[in-house]
Motif scaffolding. Structure first.
Motif, mmCIF file in Angstrom:
data_model
loop_
_atom_site.group_PDB
_atom_site.id
_atom_site.type_symbol
_atom_site.label_atom_id
_atom_site.label_comp_id
_atom_site.label_asym_id
_atom_site.label_seq_id
_atom_site.Cartn_x
_atom_site.Cartn_y
_atom_site.Cartn_z
ATOM 1 N N ASN A 48 -3.473 40.558 -86.944
ATOM 2 C CA ASN A 48 -2.396 39.717 -86.437
ATOM 3 C C ASN A 48 -1.947 40.121 -85.038
ATOM 4 O OD1 ASN A 48 -1.169 42.094 -87.039
ATOM 5 N ND2 ASN A 48 0.368 41.243 -88.388
ATOM 6 N N ARG A 49 -2.668 41.017 -84.390
ATOM 7 C CA ARG A 49 -2.354 41.459 -83.029
ATOM 8 C C ARG A 49 -0.890 41.874 -82.919
ATOM 9 N NH1 ARG A 49 -7.431 41.996 -82.213
ATOM 10 N NH2 ARG A 49 -8.602 40.225 -81.496
ATOM 11 N N CYS A 50 -0.483 42.791 -83.791
ATOM 12 C CA CYS A 50 0.918 43.158 -83.941
ATOM 13 C C CYS A 50 1.511 43.847 -82.717
ATOM 14 C CB CYS A 50 1.093 44.025 -85.164
ATOM 15 S SG CYS A 50 0.177 45.566 -85.058
ATOM 16 N N THR A 51 0.714 44.555 -81.946
ATOM 17 C CA THR A 51 1.248 45.335 -80.836
ATOM 18 C C THR A 51 0.608 44.923 -79.523
ATOM 19 O OG1 THR A 51 1.478 47.213 -82.330
ATOM 20 C CG2 THR A 51 1.584 47.702 -79.995
ATOM 21 N N THR A 52 1.440 44.708 -78.513
ATOM 22 C CA THR A 52 0.958 44.527 -77.148
ATOM 23 C C THR A 52 1.752 45.468 -76.259
ATOM 24 O OG1 THR A 52 2.481 42.723 -76.662
ATOM 25 C CG2 THR A 52 0.306 42.113 -77.481
ATOM 26 N N LEU A 53 1.058 46.155 -75.369
ATOM 27 C CA LEU A 53 1.687 47.138 -74.501
ATOM 28 C C LEU A 53 1.465 46.758 -73.043
ATOM 29 C CD1 LEU A 53 0.267 50.329 -76.234
ATOM 30 C CD2 LEU A 53 2.450 49.218 -76.664
ATOM 31 N N PRO A 54 2.517 46.794 -72.227
ATOM 32 C CA PRO A 54 2.328 46.516 -70.800
ATOM 33 C C PRO A 54 1.644 47.690 -70.105
ATOM 34 C CG PRO A 54 4.593 47.098 -71.236
ATOM 35 C CD PRO A 54 3.893 47.038 -72.574
ATOM 36 N N ILE A 55 0.740 47.369 -69.193
ATOM 37 C CA ILE A 55 0.081 48.381 -68.368
ATOM 38 C C ILE A 55 0.448 48.063 -66.929
ATOM 39 C CG2 ILE A 55 -2.114 49.329 -67.597
ATOM 40 C CD1 ILE A 55 -3.260 48.578 -70.281
ATOM 41 N N PRO A 56 1.201 48.940 -66.267
ATOM 42 C CA PRO A 56 1.637 48.644 -64.911
ATOM 43 C C PRO A 56 0.473 48.598 -63.934
ATOM 44 C CG PRO A 56 2.217 50.884 -65.503
ATOM 45 C CD PRO A 56 1.650 50.239 -66.732
ATOM 46 N N GLY A 57 0.557 47.674 -62.978
ATOM 47 C CA GLY A 57 -0.489 47.576 -61.962
ATOM 48 C C GLY A 57 -0.415 48.725 -60.974
ATOM 49 N N THR A 58 0.806 49.058 -60.538
ATOM 50 C CA THR A 58 1.026 50.176 -59.621
ATOM 51 C C THR A 58 2.214 50.986 -60.135
ATOM 52 O OG1 THR A 58 2.364 48.708 -58.255
ATOM 53 C CG2 THR A 58 0.085 49.061 -57.560
ATOM 54 N N PRO A 59 1.964 51.905 -61.062
ATOM 55 C CA PRO A 59 3.074 52.672 -61.645
ATOM 56 C C PRO A 59 3.661 53.671 -60.656
ATOM 57 C CG PRO A 59 0.991 53.526 -62.412
ATOM 58 C CD PRO A 59 0.679 52.292 -61.601
ATOM 59 N N ARG A 60 4.959 53.927 -60.775
ATOM 60 C CA ARG A 60 5.587 54.960 -59.949
ATOM 61 C C ARG A 60 5.037 56.330 -60.306
ATOM 62 N NH1 ARG A 60 11.950 53.389 -59.977
ATOM 63 N NH2 ARG A 60 11.715 51.497 -58.748
ATOM 64 N N ASP A 61 4.920 56.572 -61.600
ATOM 65 C CA ASP A 61 4.406 57.854 -62.086
ATOM 66 C C ASP A 61 3.325 57.542 -63.125
ATOM 67 O OD1 ASP A 61 3.906 60.290 -63.313
ATOM 68 O OD2 ASP A 61 5.992 60.940 -63.177
ATOM 69 N N ALA A 62 2.087 57.609 -62.700
ATOM 70 C CA ALA A 62 0.969 57.236 -63.570
ATOM 71 C C ALA A 62 0.873 58.143 -64.799
ATOM 72 C CB ALA A 62 -0.337 57.262 -62.787
ATOM 73 N N GLY A 63 1.212 59.409 -64.654
ATOM 74 C CA GLY A 63 1.170 60.333 -65.785
ATOM 75 C C GLY A 63 2.151 59.929 -66.874
ATOM 76 N N ASN A 64 3.370 59.582 -66.482
ATOM 77 C CA ASN A 64 4.367 59.145 -67.462
ATOM 78 C C ASN A 64 3.976 57.812 -68.086
ATOM 79 O OD1 ASN A 64 6.007 61.362 -67.287
ATOM 80 N ND2 ASN A 64 7.436 60.447 -65.841
ATOM 81 N N ALA A 65 3.407 56.909 -67.295
ATOM 82 C CA ALA A 65 2.962 55.621 -67.832
ATOM 83 C C ALA A 65 1.862 55.840 -68.867
ATOM 84 C CB ALA A 65 2.469 54.718 -66.705
ATOM 85 N N ALA A 66 0.946 56.760 -68.600
ATOM 86 C CA ALA A 66 -0.136 57.060 -69.545
ATOM 87 C C ALA A 66 0.420 57.643 -70.840
ATOM 88 C CB ALA A 66 -1.135 58.024 -68.905
ATOM 89 N N LYS A 67 1.397 58.543 -70.737
ATOM 90 C CA LYS A 67 2.024 59.123 -71.931
ATOM 91 C C LYS A 67 2.717 58.047 -72.759
ATOM 92 C CE LYS A 67 2.970 63.569 -69.809
ATOM 93 N NZ LYS A 67 4.028 64.446 -69.286
ATOM 94 N N ARG A 68 3.406 57.113 -72.080
ATOM 95 C CA ARG A 68 4.103 56.035 -72.780
ATOM 96 C C ARG A 68 3.113 55.151 -73.523
ATOM 97 N NH1 ARG A 68 4.216 50.996 -71.842
ATOM 98 N NH2 ARG A 68 3.493 51.227 -69.716
ATOM 99 N N ILE A 69 1.992 54.844 -72.888
ATOM 100 C CA ILE A 69 0.977 54.005 -73.526
ATOM 101 C C ILE A 69 0.435 54.688 -74.776
ATOM 102 C CG2 ILE A 69 -1.351 53.068 -73.237
ATOM 103 C CD1 ILE A 69 -0.526 52.542 -70.264
ATOM 104 N N LYS A 70 0.111 55.972 -74.675
ATOM 105 C CA LYS A 70 -0.390 56.719 -75.843
ATOM 106 C C LYS A 70 0.637 56.735 -76.969
ATOM 107 C CE LYS A 70 -3.346 60.032 -73.466
ATOM 108 N NZ LYS A 70 -3.523 61.456 -73.142
ATOM 109 N N ARG A 71 1.893 57.003 -76.602
ATOM 110 C CA ARG A 71 2.959 57.092 -77.603
ATOM 111 C C ARG A 71 3.164 55.749 -78.311
ATOM 112 N NH1 ARG A 71 6.626 58.842 -74.362
ATOM 113 N NH2 ARG A 71 7.477 56.819 -73.848
ATOM 114 N N GLU A 72 3.235 54.665 -77.549
ATOM 115 C CA GLU A 72 3.464 53.352 -78.145
ATOM 116 C C GLU A 72 2.252 52.864 -78.928
ATOM 117 O OE1 GLU A 72 4.988 50.674 -75.204
ATOM 118 O OE2 GLU A 72 6.707 51.960 -74.796
ATOM 119 N N ALA A 73 1.052 53.205 -78.476
ATOM 120 C CA ALA A 73 -0.153 52.798 -79.198
ATOM 121 C C ALA A 73 -0.238 53.506 -80.547
ATOM 122 C CB ALA A 73 -1.398 53.096 -78.372
#
Length: 93
Positions: A48-73
């Motif tokens: 049912n495609r329950c989860t969708t996560l935004p991936i920033p095109g130009t993140p301020r802090d790519a490391g934090n964005a990567a951690k957020r993606i892992k955590r939410e996934a």
């Protein structure tokens, strides 16, 4: 919730190395990257495609964005018998 619309992207279309490294195992497990404006959206492999996560095109802090993606996934509610349930080595139940 908005519907996710856009063409499917490849891993190499993501500019940030940290984010590519974070989503590579997810893509190997069936997640999809879809184009959405100048950024992208990661969609889970559930029926049912329950989860969708935004991936920033130009993140301020790519490391934090990567951690957020892992955590939410890791919160994606996959069925107990799914081989994709344990992407990060942590139990999601």
């Amino acid at each position: 919730m908005r519907s996710v619309v856009g063409k499917e992207l490849r891993l190499r279309d993501i500019q940030s190395k940290e984010i590519r490294d974070a989503i590579a195992p997810l893509i190997a497990d069936g997640w999809q990257i879809l184009k959405e404006g100048h950024k992208a959206r990661l969609r889970c492999p559930c029926d049912n495609r329950c989860t969708t996560l935004p991936i920033p095109g130009t993140p301020r802090d790519a490391g934090n964005a990567a951690k957020r993606i892992k955590r939410e996934a890791s919160r994606c509610p996959l069925p107990e018998d799914s081989p994709q349930r344990n992407l990060t080595g942590m139990d999601r139940g």
